[in-house]
Write an enzyme that holds these catalytic residues in place. Sequence first.
Site, PDB file in Angstrom:
ATOM      1  N   HIS A  85       0.417  -0.937   0.027  1.00 23.74           N
ATOM      2  CA  HIS A  85      -0.227   0.272  -0.038  1.00 23.74           C
ATOM      3  C   HIS A  85       0.814   1.091   0.412  1.00 23.74           C
ATOM      4  O   HIS A  85       1.393   1.738   0.914  1.00 23.74           O
ATOM      5  CB  HIS A  85      -0.739   0.067   1.402  1.00 23.74           C
ATOM      6  CG  HIS A  85      -1.694  -0.675   0.900  1.00 23.74           C
ATOM      7  ND1 HIS A  85      -2.735  -0.344   0.404  1.00 23.74           N
ATOM      8  CD2 HIS A  85      -2.387  -1.854   1.259  1.00 23.74           C
ATOM      9  CE1 HIS A  85      -4.038  -0.805   0.204  1.00 23.74           C
ATOM     10  NE2 HIS A  85      -3.608  -2.140   0.818  1.00 23.74           N
ATOM     11  N   ASP A  90      -4.825   1.974   1.692  1.00 26.68           N
ATOM     12  CA  ASP A  90      -5.643   1.692   2.893  1.00 26.68           C
ATOM     13  C   ASP A  90      -5.771   2.742   4.119  1.00 26.68           C
ATOM     14  O   ASP A  90      -6.473   2.191   4.527  1.00 26.68           O
ATOM     15  CB  ASP A  90      -4.341   0.230   4.039  1.00 26.68           C
ATOM     16  CG  ASP A  90      -3.017   1.400   3.960  1.00 26.68           C
ATOM     17  OD1 ASP A  90      -2.680   2.951   3.332  1.00 26.68           O
ATOM     18  OD2 ASP A  90      -2.062   1.421   4.318  1.00 26.68           O
ATOM     19  N   TYR A 282      -7.383   7.124 -18.315  1.00 24.57           N
ATOM     20  CA  TYR A 282      -8.281   7.626 -17.221  1.00 24.57           C
ATOM     21  C   TYR A 282      -8.505   8.883 -17.826  1.00 24.57           C
ATOM     22  O   TYR A 282      -6.952   9.623 -18.399  1.00 24.57           O
ATOM     23  CB  TYR A 282      -7.575   7.835 -16.150  1.00 24.57           C
ATOM     24  CG  TYR A 282      -7.295   6.949 -15.475  1.00 24.57           C
ATOM     25  CD1 TYR A 282      -8.030   5.364 -15.888  1.00 24.57           C
ATOM     26  CD2 TYR A 282      -6.317   6.275 -13.987  1.00 24.57           C
ATOM     27  CE1 TYR A 282      -7.850   4.254 -15.111  1.00 24.57           C
ATOM     28  CE2 TYR A 282      -6.965   5.400 -13.166  1.00 24.57           C
ATOM     29  CZ  TYR A 282      -7.259   3.829 -13.878  1.00 24.57           C
ATOM     30  OH  TYR A 282      -7.269   2.768 -12.810  1.00 24.57           O
ATOM     31  N   GLU A 355      -0.857   9.091  10.778  1.00 22.22           N
ATOM     32  CA  GLU A 355      -2.335   8.087  11.090  1.00 22.22           C
ATOM     33  C   GLU A 355      -3.184   9.494  11.399  1.00 22.22           C
ATOM     34  O   GLU A 355      -3.745   9.035  11.160  1.00 22.22           O
ATOM     35  CB  GLU A 355      -1.851   6.929  11.917  1.00 22.22           C
ATOM     36  CG  GLU A 355      -1.231   5.956  11.322  1.00 22.22           C
ATOM     37  CD  GLU A 355      -0.406   4.573  11.884  1.00 22.22           C
ATOM     38  OE1 GLU A 355      -0.654   5.075  12.562  1.00 22.22           O
ATOM     39  OE2 GLU A 355      -0.918   3.070  10.765  1.00 22.22           O
TER      40      GLU A 355
END
Length: 377
Positions: A85, A90, A282, A355
């Site tokens: 990741h 994640d 894309y 985080e």
Amino acid sequence: MVATRRDLHAHPELGFQEHRTAALVAARLRELGLEVHERIAQTGVLGIVKGGRPGKTIMLRADMDALPIREQNEAAYRSTNDAMHACGHDGHVAILLGAAQILSERRAEICGTVVLCFQPAEEGLGGARAMVEAGILGEYGIERAYGLHLSSQHPTGKVGFRAGQIYASSDSIEIAIHGKGGHGAAPHLSIDPIYVASSFVVAVQQVVSRVVNPVEPAVVTIGSFQAGTTYNVIPTSAKLLGTVRAFDAGVRAEMSGRIERVLAGICAASGATYDFNYIWRYPVTSNDAEQTEYARALGERTLGAEHIEEFPKIMGAEDFSFFAEKVPACFYQVGCRGDERSSFPHHHERFDIDERALEYGVRMMVALGLDAGANAP
Ligand code: NI
């Protein structure tokens, strides 16, 4: 959210192979008592939060896939397999599961319906396009779409918005140049595909520097050049792979023809032939102006104006563009750079997130889930 994110980080899965991730997501959504739909576009999962009052149906989206990179971090939650990741997806899944919990607890306050979209295969394989083609927008009556990306380019605590074009289009080129093999000492008896391909690699830059309007950004990069086996043999062919980026749909539409014209001219000059394959991947990701104004104001009320910034557009690409082509949408960025460990660029083998950024992501997603059904333009 931290525990969920670390669990996902330790068990990354590549695009359309997110079986463990999808099962974890579906199980969590079921525990919350939500209606769950699985195996959409192979591994996609939808969770439906039905509000207690009438309003619009909005979609909140997270992408689930990882990259084929060997992680070089030493953290206890480092990848346990060959994938990684390395883009923060994640964190996106953990944020949307966090939002799912809060929104399910507060569903009586919600006007309309919130569709939680866990999408496969953002990294090049077009999972969003597959979900659009699976018909989710029509089937669930989705009227607005919102998504986020964690960004190690910006500090934790900053949430970025921008109206209009935010990510470039991303397409691929595959080229084979066919010459005539022979002895390295006798080029006059050969047609040297390495020389022809080298000339093309240089000349193709004229498309960006001399053909595209200079006020419109565009990029052509040849990322792979393969030909030959040894010192003194002229090979029969050369193979090139490249990527093409643009910020304007009109510029994008013409890149294929412009690149092939250069290729055809150079091959003709040497007597070589070619195969040219342009793969449309894309489209440009463009934020609806009204949705962006609305989401930015909601962000200022929710997080405080000091946390909201105008973020620059970037040459990367995002398949959220397939949703944004169909319904008014806003895609925003959540800074996740804390210390040195979370300062590596996305897709780096040592990428990691701060985080603490998860909190900003979930507060913004919850605000949209609670408010947009009633108040989004
Ligand atoms: Ni990403």
